[in-house]
Design a protein around this motif. Structure first.
Motif, PDB file in Angstrom:
ATOM      1  N   VAL A 218     -50.127 -84.178  27.949  1.00 37.75           N
ATOM      2  CA  VAL A 218     -51.394 -84.901  27.791  1.00 37.75           C
ATOM      3  C   VAL A 218     -51.365 -86.087  28.742  1.00 37.75           C
ATOM      4  O   VAL A 218     -50.381 -86.832  28.790  1.00 37.75           O
ATOM      5  CB  VAL A 218     -51.585 -85.395  26.338  1.00 37.75           C
ATOM      6  N   THR A 219     -52.439 -86.268  29.510  1.00 33.71           N
ATOM      7  CA  THR A 219     -52.469 -87.358  30.490  1.00 33.71           C
ATOM      8  C   THR A 219     -53.414 -88.494  30.105  1.00 33.71           C
ATOM      9  O   THR A 219     -53.266 -89.604  30.605  1.00 33.71           O
ATOM     10  CB  THR A 219     -52.869 -86.831  31.882  1.00 33.71           C
ATOM     11  N   ASN A 220     -54.385 -88.223  29.230  1.00 33.74           N
ATOM     12  CA  ASN A 220     -55.317 -89.295  28.857  1.00 33.74           C
ATOM     13  C   ASN A 220     -56.055 -88.912  27.581  1.00 33.74           C
ATOM     14  O   ASN A 220     -56.277 -87.729  27.309  1.00 33.74           O
ATOM     15  CB  ASN A 220     -56.334 -89.544  29.969  1.00 33.74           C
ATOM     16  N   VAL A 221     -56.418 -89.936  26.808  1.00 36.55           N
ATOM     17  CA  VAL A 221     -57.206 -89.733  25.584  1.00 36.55           C
ATOM     18  C   VAL A 221     -58.260 -90.825  25.513  1.00 36.55           C
ATOM     19  O   VAL A 221     -57.982 -91.992  25.811  1.00 36.55           O
ATOM     20  CB  VAL A 221     -56.325 -89.804  24.315  1.00 36.55           C
ATOM     21  N   LYS A 222     -59.475 -90.448  25.145  1.00 40.80           N
ATOM     22  CA  LYS A 222     -60.507 -91.424  24.822  1.00 40.80           C
ATOM     23  C   LYS A 222     -61.385 -90.852  23.721  1.00 40.80           C
ATOM     24  O   LYS A 222     -61.313 -89.652  23.416  1.00 40.80           O
ATOM     25  CB  LYS A 222     -61.330 -91.822  26.049  1.00 40.80           C
ATOM     26  N   PHE A 223     -62.204 -91.709  23.125  1.00 42.53           N
ATOM     27  CA  PHE A 223     -63.000 -91.306  21.968  1.00 42.53           C
ATOM     28  C   PHE A 223     -64.472 -91.622  22.204  1.00 42.53           C
ATOM     29  O   PHE A 223     -64.813 -92.638  22.820  1.00 42.53           O
ATOM     30  CB  PHE A 223     -62.505 -92.020  20.706  1.00 42.53           C
ATOM     31  N   HIS A 224     -65.325 -90.741  21.692  1.00 46.04           N
ATOM     32  CA  HIS A 224     -66.771 -90.897  21.812  1.00 46.04           C
ATOM     33  C   HIS A 224     -67.368 -91.052  20.414  1.00 46.04           C
ATOM     34  O   HIS A 224     -67.101 -90.231  19.529  1.00 46.04           O
ATOM     35  CB  HIS A 224     -67.385 -89.679  22.502  1.00 46.04           C
TER      36      HIS A 224
END
Length: 272
Positions: A218-224
């Motif tokens: 996993v290289t990145n996580v963000k939330f909407h």
């Protein structure tokens, strides 16, 4: 789409005023659960949870100050009045709005690396919480993968491509014209029902099942978030020096019910 702006200096000053001399120790919002608690004002500056029966718990006056330091202070694209309108709405004393972990209308965008056709490639998993009889769990709800998008293209059909309504009298042998020429294989989508939507999750599961997609990392996580009426917010993690780091609001936009679907399609297609 608009981005919220607070100058790095003003954010640091607010954090220092709010948290005191130990601000460098406590300013970072290290976990998403902590972001929820801080947005809702459910913990103190040291990270201690308030008793739900206390006057501090979800105190709107303190929330207004706390939410202001949850923005990415290096974003410069949104006027201050837009940020103020957002904060004033969610801290309205008559009808305050809180973020709810189990409230639905929010999801994760997880950028991963998979080996596919001999090389590592980015693949985006969209994940949401699914409520169970006991507890909840994260599940894959959508997928974006550029090789899939290149092959499948848009869900748009060419009205000049069709099978004659009397094809059944030929035992559908005219299907040959669709499948015999390799250069026409991408046109097969013209022969499915009009409301068909390409299902990238099924494509993903198929490629994983036959070991054509091999997970690396996993290289990145963000939330909407779409929980707050007429607003969209994105939360991302920032690893940098200073007070303004950790999980912060990285994007903010006014939305209407009409353009919510447009925005969702934009997110699910990685802006393509």
């Amino acid at each position: 789409m608009a981005l919220v702006f607070l100058s790095p200096f003003s954010v640091s000053a607010q954090i220092g005023n709010y948290l005191g001399d130990e601000s460098d120790l406590y300013a970072a919002t290290k976990q998403m659960n902590q972001f929820f608690r801080r947005f809702n004002h459910e913990e103190d500056k040291l990270g201690n949870k308030f008793d739900p029966s206390s006057k501090e718990f979800r105190n709107n006056a303190d929330r207004k100050e706390y939410i202001n330091i949850l923005f990415d202070g290096q974003n410069k694209a949104v006027p201050q009045n837009v940020k103020d309108d957002f904060v004033n709405q969610v801290t309205n004393s008559a009808n305050p709005t809180f973020l709810e972990f189990h409230g639905g209308d929010w999801f994760a965008e997880v950028t991963t690396r998979f080996v596919y056709e001999g090389r590592e490639q980015d693949l985006t998993l969209f994940m949401k919480l699914q409520e169970e009889k006991v507890g909840s769990k994260w599940v894959i709800s959508n997928v974006y993968f550029e090789p899939f998008a290149k092959i499948m293209g848009k869900d748009i059909q060419d009205p000049t491509k069709f099978l004659h309504p009397l094809s059944h009298e030929l035992d559908f042998m005219n299907l040959r014209k669709i499948f015999d020429e390799p250069q026409k294989l991408k046109e097969v989508k013209n022969y499915v029902e009009a409301n068909h939507k390409t299902d990238y999750v099924s494509l993903f599961l198929y490629e994983v099942a036959r070991n054509a997609l091999q997970f690396k990392t996993v290289t990145n996580v963000k939330f909407h978030f779409f929980q707050i009426d007429n607003w969209y917010l994105e939360v991302s993690r920032f690893n940098r020096g200073g007070y303004n780091n950790g999980w912060l609001i990285s994007n903010l936009a006014r939305i209407t019910p009409q353009n919510k679907d447009v925005l969702l399609n934009y997110i699910y297609s990685n802006g393509n």
